[in-house]
Design a protein around this motif. Sequence first.
Motif, PDB file in Angstrom:
ATOM      1  N   ASP A  33       0.829  -1.209   0.000  1.00  0.00           N
ATOM      2  CA  ASP A  33       0.000   0.000   0.000  1.00  0.00           C
ATOM      3  C   ASP A  33       0.862   1.258   0.000  1.00  0.00           C
ATOM      4  O   ASP A  33       0.546   2.250  -0.684  1.00  0.00           O
ATOM      5  CB  ASP A  33      -0.927  -0.002   1.216  1.00  0.00           C
ATOM      6  N   ASP A 132      -6.710  -2.098  -1.472  1.00  0.00           N
ATOM      7  CA  ASP A 132      -8.104  -2.024  -1.053  1.00  0.00           C
ATOM      8  C   ASP A 132      -8.946  -1.449  -2.192  1.00  0.00           C
ATOM      9  O   ASP A 132      -8.650  -0.370  -2.720  1.00  0.00           O
ATOM     10  CB  ASP A 132      -8.228  -1.154   0.193  1.00  0.00           C
ATOM     11  N   LYS A 133      -9.987  -2.147  -2.579  1.00  0.00           N
ATOM     12  CA  LYS A 133     -10.826  -1.734  -3.703  1.00  0.00           C
ATOM     13  C   LYS A 133     -12.067  -0.958  -3.266  1.00  0.00           C
ATOM     14  O   LYS A 133     -12.988  -0.775  -4.062  1.00  0.00           O
ATOM     15  CB  LYS A 133     -11.264  -2.965  -4.501  1.00  0.00           C
ATOM     16  N   THR A 134     -12.076  -0.506  -2.017  1.00  0.00           N
ATOM     17  CA  THR A 134     -13.252   0.239  -1.539  1.00  0.00           C
ATOM     18  C   THR A 134     -13.457   1.514  -2.345  1.00  0.00           C
ATOM     19  O   THR A 134     -14.569   1.823  -2.771  1.00  0.00           O
ATOM     20  CB  THR A 134     -13.084   0.578  -0.051  1.00  0.00           C
ATOM     21  N   VAL A 135     -12.364   2.241  -2.566  1.00  0.00           N
ATOM     22  CA  VAL A 135     -12.461   3.485  -3.340  1.00  0.00           C
ATOM     23  C   VAL A 135     -12.907   3.185  -4.775  1.00  0.00           C
ATOM     24  O   VAL A 135     -13.725   3.906  -5.349  1.00  0.00           O
ATOM     25  CB  VAL A 135     -11.114   4.220  -3.327  1.00  0.00           C
ATOM     26  N   SER A 136     -12.395   2.106  -5.337  1.00  0.00           N
ATOM     27  CA  SER A 136     -12.781   1.739  -6.702  1.00  0.00           C
ATOM     28  C   SER A 136     -14.266   1.403  -6.781  1.00  0.00           C
ATOM     29  O   SER A 136     -14.956   1.811  -7.724  1.00  0.00           O
ATOM     30  CB  SER A 136     -11.944   0.549  -7.178  1.00  0.00           C
ATOM     31  N   HIS A 137     -14.758   0.657  -5.769  1.00  0.00           N
ATOM     32  CA  HIS A 137     -16.185   0.319  -5.754  1.00  0.00           C
ATOM     33  C   HIS A 137     -17.048   1.568  -5.583  1.00  0.00           C
ATOM     34  O   HIS A 137     -18.114   1.689  -6.221  1.00  0.00           O
ATOM     35  CB  HIS A 137     -16.466  -0.672  -4.635  1.00  0.00           C
ATOM     36  N   LEU A 138     -16.594   2.491  -4.743  1.00  0.00           N
ATOM     37  CA  LEU A 138     -17.348   3.734  -4.551  1.00  0.00           C
ATOM     38  C   LEU A 138     -17.392   4.549  -5.844  1.00  0.00           C
ATOM     39  O   LEU A 138     -18.430   5.121  -6.194  1.00  0.00           O
ATOM     40  CB  LEU A 138     -16.720   4.551  -3.422  1.00  0.00           C
ATOM     41  N   THR A 140     -17.149   3.338  -8.875  1.00  0.00           N
ATOM     42  CA  THR A 140     -18.033   2.635  -9.815  1.00  0.00           C
ATOM     43  C   THR A 140     -19.498   2.916  -9.492  1.00  0.00           C
ATOM     44  O   THR A 140     -20.314   3.150 -10.399  1.00  0.00           O
ATOM     45  CB  THR A 140     -17.763   1.128  -9.752  1.00  0.00           C
ATOM     46  N   THR A 141     -19.824   2.904  -8.208  1.00  0.00           N
ATOM     47  CA  THR A 141     -21.198   3.223  -7.802  1.00  0.00           C
ATOM     48  C   THR A 141     -21.571   4.653  -8.189  1.00  0.00           C
ATOM     49  O   THR A 141     -22.674   4.912  -8.684  1.00  0.00           O
ATOM     50  CB  THR A 141     -21.355   3.030  -6.292  1.00  0.00           C
TER      51      THR A 141
END
Length: 335
Positions: A33, A132-138, A140-141
């Motif tokens: 990271d 961490d893909k949290t930012v990527s998922h956010l 995309t949403t």
Amino acid sequence: MTTAKAAATTTNGTAEKEPSFYDEEDNLKKLCDFLRSREGPGVREALFMEKRVHYLKGEKLVNFLVEPKKGTKWPSNLPRFESRPEAIAVCRELCKVQYVMRAEKRGKGELGTSRIREFDESGYFLWVYEGDKTVSHLMTTALIIGFLFCVCFPIWPTFLRVFVWYLSVSLLLFIFFLITVRAFVFLCFWIVGFEVWFLPNLFDETLSFADSFKPICSFEPTKPGQLPYRLGVGIAFFSFCYWAVTQPSEFDGFVNAQGDFLKDLYAGTLLSDMSQEQKENIDKPKRQSLDDLLKSLDTDINNNDFQDEVSEEEKLESMLDNLVDDEEDIDEEEE
């Protein structure tokens, strides 16, 4: 200061190395990271199996782990590396868990698979670890919500649609102005023998968004053999400037026309002068009201009556003409 490895003393007095701090996968992810953040070593972009990836040389990664670049803020929860063997061992572990993968250069901006999987400072390695893909998922949403929001544009409030229209037109004019200024500055300097570009990588699709604005300006001499072309373009350019200055009336008309063009563009009347009601109902099916149908029916009836009257008058006139012709024939026979 903590280090990646430490030594422990056994009961018989012999020194024994403890397991490395980065043997644990969680700690290895923390290191990745950090390396993938802005504080990490610089990377380049390339195509690998038709996919854009980031890569760097093994030697550069080892050098960064041993001696980070000046101004780097090393995380307090990660131990520093004291020697190159320690850094190389961790890099080998990264290859083992497939956080980085070795590749071979096949051309400019293109990588291919390598048969060698082990870490080597002379090789090139692309990042497989995405973190961490949290930012990527956010993101995309947010993209999906934004798409749905744009699809519902016809039901937006009027003030919001007007705001989007003004924003879009302003952005379009800014891009057009920027392109024109870049070309004009390049032309002026190119005539005198220099190639000057403002934001030279602005339209380079191989670079990231941030790298597209680097450098701010490029200044290089022109290539040899362009003197005749520069003289010809210079004469044409200065001739046009002289004509524009000596024709104030036409130039003023051009300026006024551009002002009217901008007013129509912002008002939304550039392509059509339809009323606002017609614009709002442009997608609705056009059906005649009952009053319009009755009016059209009355008009048809009146037209038919008029045609009947005209036909009767024509018949009477033709009969009278026939009678007159018959009388003339009788008079001629008697004579």
